[in-house]
Design a protein around this motif. Structure first.
Motif, PDB file in Angstrom:
ATOM      1  N   VAL A  48      42.065  61.821  91.751  1.00 43.68           N
ATOM      2  CA  VAL A  48      42.238  62.292  90.379  1.00 43.68           C
ATOM      3  C   VAL A  48      41.848  61.130  89.467  1.00 43.68           C
ATOM      4  O   VAL A  48      42.466  60.069  89.534  1.00 43.68           O
ATOM      5  N   PRO A  49      40.805  61.284  88.637  1.00 38.91           N
ATOM      6  CA  PRO A  49      40.405  60.191  87.752  1.00 38.91           C
ATOM      7  C   PRO A  49      41.373  60.058  86.577  1.00 38.91           C
ATOM      8  O   PRO A  49      42.328  60.821  86.449  1.00 38.91           O
ATOM      9  N   GLY A  50      41.082  59.084  85.708  1.00 46.04           N
ATOM     10  CA  GLY A  50      41.904  58.897  84.517  1.00 46.04           C
ATOM     11  C   GLY A  50      42.623  57.569  84.516  1.00 46.04           C
ATOM     12  O   GLY A  50      43.661  57.429  85.162  1.00 46.04           O
ATOM     13  N   VAL A  51      42.108  56.586  83.771  1.00 47.33           N
ATOM     14  CA  VAL A  51      42.698  55.247  83.780  1.00 47.33           C
ATOM     15  C   VAL A  51      43.856  55.119  82.794  1.00 47.33           C
ATOM     16  O   VAL A  51      44.534  54.092  82.766  1.00 47.33           O
ATOM     17  N   ASP A  52      44.086  56.156  81.994  1.00 49.35           N
ATOM     18  CA  ASP A  52      45.174  56.152  81.004  1.00 49.35           C
ATOM     19  C   ASP A  52      46.043  57.383  81.175  1.00 49.35           C
ATOM     20  O   ASP A  52      45.546  58.468  81.537  1.00 49.35           O
ATOM     21  N   LEU A  53      47.318  57.248  80.846  1.00 50.84           N
ATOM     22  CA  LEU A  53      48.187  58.421  80.761  1.00 50.84           C
ATOM     23  C   LEU A  53      49.384  58.122  79.878  1.00 50.84           C
ATOM     24  O   LEU A  53      49.807  56.980  79.720  1.00 50.84           O
ATOM     25  N   ALA A  54      49.911  59.189  79.300  1.00 52.69           N
ATOM     26  CA  ALA A  54      51.159  59.114  78.540  1.00 52.69           C
ATOM     27  C   ALA A  54      51.967  60.356  78.876  1.00 52.69           C
ATOM     28  O   ALA A  54      51.411  61.453  79.007  1.00 52.69           O
ATOM     29  N   GLY A  55      53.270  60.180  79.030  1.00 51.00           N
ATOM     30  CA  GLY A  55      54.097  61.333  79.362  1.00 51.00           C
ATOM     31  C   GLY A  55      55.565  60.967  79.482  1.00 51.00           C
ATOM     32  O   GLY A  55      56.009  59.926  78.996  1.00 51.00           O
ATOM     33  N   ILE A  56      56.292  61.836  80.157  1.00 50.99           N
ATOM     34  CA  ILE A  56      57.738  61.699  80.305  1.00 50.99           C
ATOM     35  C   ILE A  56      58.087  61.544  81.786  1.00 50.99           C
ATOM     36  O   ILE A  56      57.586  62.296  82.629  1.00 50.99           O
ATOM     37  N   VAL A  57      58.948  60.591  82.081  1.00 45.80           N
ATOM     38  CA  VAL A  57      59.383  60.369  83.458  1.00 45.80           C
ATOM     39  C   VAL A  57      60.200  61.569  83.931  1.00 45.80           C
ATOM     40  O   VAL A  57      61.156  61.996  83.274  1.00 45.80           O
ATOM     41  N   GLU A  58      59.799  62.126  85.075  1.00 45.81           N
ATOM     42  CA  GLU A  58      60.544  63.220  85.690  1.00 45.81           C
ATOM     43  C   GLU A  58      61.536  62.711  86.727  1.00 45.81           C
ATOM     44  O   GLU A  58      62.646  63.219  86.847  1.00 45.81           O
ATOM     45  N   ASP A  59      61.105  61.704  87.476  1.00 43.63           N
ATOM     46  CA  ASP A  59      61.943  61.180  88.551  1.00 43.63           C
ATOM     47  C   ASP A  59      61.583  59.716  88.771  1.00 43.63           C
ATOM     48  O   ASP A  59      60.402  59.354  88.696  1.00 43.63           O
ATOM     49  N   SER A  60      62.586  58.888  89.026  1.00 50.64           N
ATOM     50  CA  SER A  60      62.314  57.465  89.190  1.00 50.64           C
ATOM     51  C   SER A  60      63.346  56.797  90.093  1.00 50.64           C
ATOM     52  O   SER A  60      64.541  57.038  89.967  1.00 50.64           O
ATOM     53  N   SER A  61      62.832  55.950  90.986  1.00 47.55           N
ATOM     54  CA  SER A  61      63.708  55.074  91.758  1.00 47.55           C
ATOM     55  C   SER A  61      63.522  53.629  91.313  1.00 47.55           C
ATOM     56  O   SER A  61      64.079  52.714  91.910  1.00 47.55           O
ATOM     57  N   ASP A  62      62.721  53.432  90.238  1.00 41.79           N
ATOM     58  CA  ASP A  62      62.554  52.119  89.634  1.00 41.79           C
ATOM     59  C   ASP A  62      63.675  51.924  88.612  1.00 41.79           C
ATOM     60  O   ASP A  62      63.837  52.758  87.704  1.00 41.79           O
ATOM     61  N   PRO A  63      64.443  50.845  88.703  1.00 50.82           N
ATOM     62  CA  PRO A  63      65.576  50.655  87.788  1.00 50.82           C
ATOM     63  C   PRO A  63      65.183  50.507  86.326  1.00 50.82           C
ATOM     64  O   PRO A  63      66.032  50.665  85.437  1.00 50.82           O
ATOM     65  N   ASP A  64      63.917  50.203  86.044  1.00 52.37           N
ATOM     66  CA  ASP A  64      63.483  50.036  84.665  1.00 52.37           C
ATOM     67  C   ASP A  64      63.223  51.355  83.945  1.00 52.37           C
ATOM     68  O   ASP A  64      63.057  51.381  82.718  1.00 52.37           O
ATOM     69  N   PHE A  65      63.150  52.452  84.708  1.00 57.32           N
ATOM     70  CA  PHE A  65      62.829  53.740  84.099  1.00 57.32           C
ATOM     71  C   PHE A  65      63.748  54.826  84.632  1.00 57.32           C
ATOM     72  O   PHE A  65      64.150  54.801  85.800  1.00 57.32           O
ATOM     73  N   LYS A  66      64.045  55.783  83.760  1.00 56.35           N
ATOM     74  CA  LYS A  66      64.902  56.911  84.143  1.00 56.35           C
ATOM     75  C   LYS A  66      64.274  58.207  83.650  1.00 56.35           C
ATOM     76  O   LYS A  66      63.383  58.206  82.782  1.00 56.35           O
ATOM     77  N   SER A  67      64.755  59.316  84.177  1.00 54.67           N
ATOM     78  CA  SER A  67      64.264  60.622  83.761  1.00 54.67           C
ATOM     79  C   SER A  67      64.395  60.781  82.250  1.00 54.67           C
ATOM     80  O   SER A  67      65.433  60.461  81.665  1.00 54.67           O
ATOM     81  N   GLY A  68      63.324  61.241  81.612  1.00 58.97           N
ATOM     82  CA  GLY A  68      63.328  61.444  80.174  1.00 58.97           C
ATOM     83  C   GLY A  68      62.673  60.334  79.374  1.00 58.97           C
ATOM     84  O   GLY A  68      62.412  60.502  78.175  1.00 58.97           O
ATOM     85  N   ASP A  69      62.406  59.189  80.016  1.00 56.91           N
ATOM     86  CA  ASP A  69      61.761  58.080  79.313  1.00 56.91           C
ATOM     87  C   ASP A  69      60.307  58.412  78.990  1.00 56.91           C
ATOM     88  O   ASP A  69      59.576  58.947  79.835  1.00 56.91           O
ATOM     89  N   ALA A  70      59.890  58.061  77.771  1.00 61.22           N
ATOM     90  CA  ALA A  70      58.482  58.203  77.381  1.00 61.22           C
ATOM     91  C   ALA A  70      57.733  56.939  77.780  1.00 61.22           C
ATOM     92  O   ALA A  70      58.180  55.826  77.470  1.00 61.22           O
ATOM     93  N   VAL A  71      56.626  57.097  78.483  1.00 57.94           N
ATOM     94  CA  VAL A  71      55.921  55.948  79.055  1.00 57.94           C
ATOM     95  C   VAL A  71      54.412  56.039  78.834  1.00 57.94           C
ATOM     96  O   VAL A  71      53.865  57.110  78.553  1.00 57.94           O
ATOM     97  N   VAL A  72      53.768  54.888  78.995  1.00 56.51           N
ATOM     98  CA  VAL A  72      52.307  54.769  78.906  1.00 56.51           C
ATOM     99  C   VAL A  72      51.825  53.954  80.092  1.00 56.51           C
ATOM    100  O   VAL A  72      52.491  53.012  80.529  1.00 56.51           O
ATOM    101  N   LEU A  73      50.654  54.307  80.604  1.00 56.78           N
ATOM    102  CA  LEU A  73      50.011  53.525  81.657  1.00 56.78           C
ATOM    103  C   LEU A  73      48.554  53.315  81.279  1.00 56.78           C
ATOM    104  O   LEU A  73      47.868  54.259  80.889  1.00 56.78           O
ATOM    105  N   ASN A  74      48.095  52.073  81.381  1.00 64.26           N
ATOM    106  CA  ASN A  74      46.688  51.722  81.176  1.00 64.26           C
ATOM    107  C   ASN A  74      46.219  50.849  82.336  1.00 64.26           C
ATOM    108  O   ASN A  74      46.768  49.781  82.565  1.00 64.26           O
TER     109      ASN A  74
END
Length: 327
Positions: free
Chosen positions: A61-87
């Motif tokens: 799946v291509p796409g070097v950027d994304l923005a959205g809402i965390v659905e599930d996380s086992s990373d302590p820095d993020f939880k469900s509902g957090d708005a995030v960006v990836l580049n």
């Protein structure tokens, strides 16, 4: 199931389509994101059209950027509902990227969405705007201030170029924009360019050292253009290099660097540490005029991505393409 652009390759050739994908196919990762918006970058267009060796494994799946809402996380820095960006971080190349309604990634690749932006605005900025901000920060770090003289922006009609012009102009610099599309002069002036020059004046082989013209530059073109930009930079100026639209080669001499003290600053946005990313997005929240986003970007749906990628490769797309994954 979710919709996404899927690239595959087999004995019969290279295949790209909008597909319905089962979540069980998602790659490993500790955060699952419901993607609301992505973008179509030059690198994504290379991957989708197969005109560049971008994709390192299939299917992808291509796409070097994304923005959205965390659905599930086992990373302590993020939880469900957090708005995030990836580049960056190699998504869309070696790990499934953002041109889909769901992405599973490593939490260390994410940063919180800056409160100044909606997800759509963040993707209008995307890697292009974030890279432009890093380039401006590099010029500042090396002492290129508005009083030092003009700053050149090459590839001015592209995403990085457009944002570079808007940022530099708002910060008080006099910006010279280099473009091969004279018809876009009014657009570049609306962004803040004070002067427009034809890219042909920079794209052919030139002299090792030329007349001093600018105090700094942001170059997304490479090759002869970058060599000529460096040769024409004033004493103790800085050139921030962040692209290779003309080529990866650098047919230059050491003359600008040892005779004028010019600095060539490489701008890598893909593997940048998290704090650098947060700093750049914080600066974007204050240094980018929100009105510029409407000039620089337009929005499409997932169903339009493949056709738009081909148009982008043919030089028919201006600025930034935001992808609404919901349509």
């Amino acid at each position: 199931m979710f919709n996404g652009i899927l690239i595959d390759k087999d004995d019969s050739g290279y295949h790209v389509k909008l597909a319905s994908i089962d979540e069980s196919q998602l790659p490993a990762g500790d955060v699952t994101v419901r993607v609301s918006h992505s973008t179509l970058n030059y690198k994504d267009a290379l991957a989708i059209t197969g005109k560049g060796p971008i994709v390192r494994q299939f299917p992808m799946v291509p796409g070097v950027d994304l923005a959205g809402i965390v659905e599930d996380s086992s990373d302590p820095d993020f939880k469900s509902g957090d708005a995030v960006v990836l580049n960056g971080w190699g998504v869309g190349e070696g790990h499934w990227g953002g041109l889909a309604q769901v992405a599973r990634v490593q939490g260390k690749w994410l940063i919180p969405l800056n409160a100044a932006f909606t997800p759509a605005q963040a993707m209008a900025i995307g890697t292009a705007g974030y890279t432009a901000m890093l380039a401006v920060m590099a010029l500042e770090k090396n002492g290129v201030t508005p009083d030092k003289g003009d700053v050149l922006v090459t590839g001015a009609n592209g995403g990085v170029g457009s944002f570079s012009i808007a940022l530099l102009a708002k910060l008080g610099y006099r910006v010279v924009a280099s473009t091969g599309r004279a018809s876009e002069a009014e657009y570049l002036k609306q962004l803040g360019a004070a002067e427009i020059i034809d890219r042909a004046t920079l794209s052919e082989p030139g002299r090792p050292l030329a007349k001093e013209r600018w105090a700094g530059a942001i170059d997304s073109v490479g090759s002869h253009t970058l060599a000529n930009v460096c040769a024409s930079t004033r004493y103790w100026g800085t050139v921030a290099a962040c692209g290779l639209a003309q080529g990866m080669d650098f047919p230059a001499s050491v003359a600008p660097f040892i005779l004028r003290g010019v600095t060539l600053a490489g701008i890598d946005s893909v593997m940048r540490p998290r704090q650098d990313r947060i700093d750049a997005w914080t600066r974007l929240a204050t240094d980018l005029d929100p009105k510029a986003l409407a000039l620089i970007s337009h929005e499409i749906g997932l169903s339009e991505v493949v056709a738009t990628a081909h148009r982008l490769m043919d030089g028919q797309v201006r600025g930034r393409v935001v992808v609404d994954t919901g349509r």
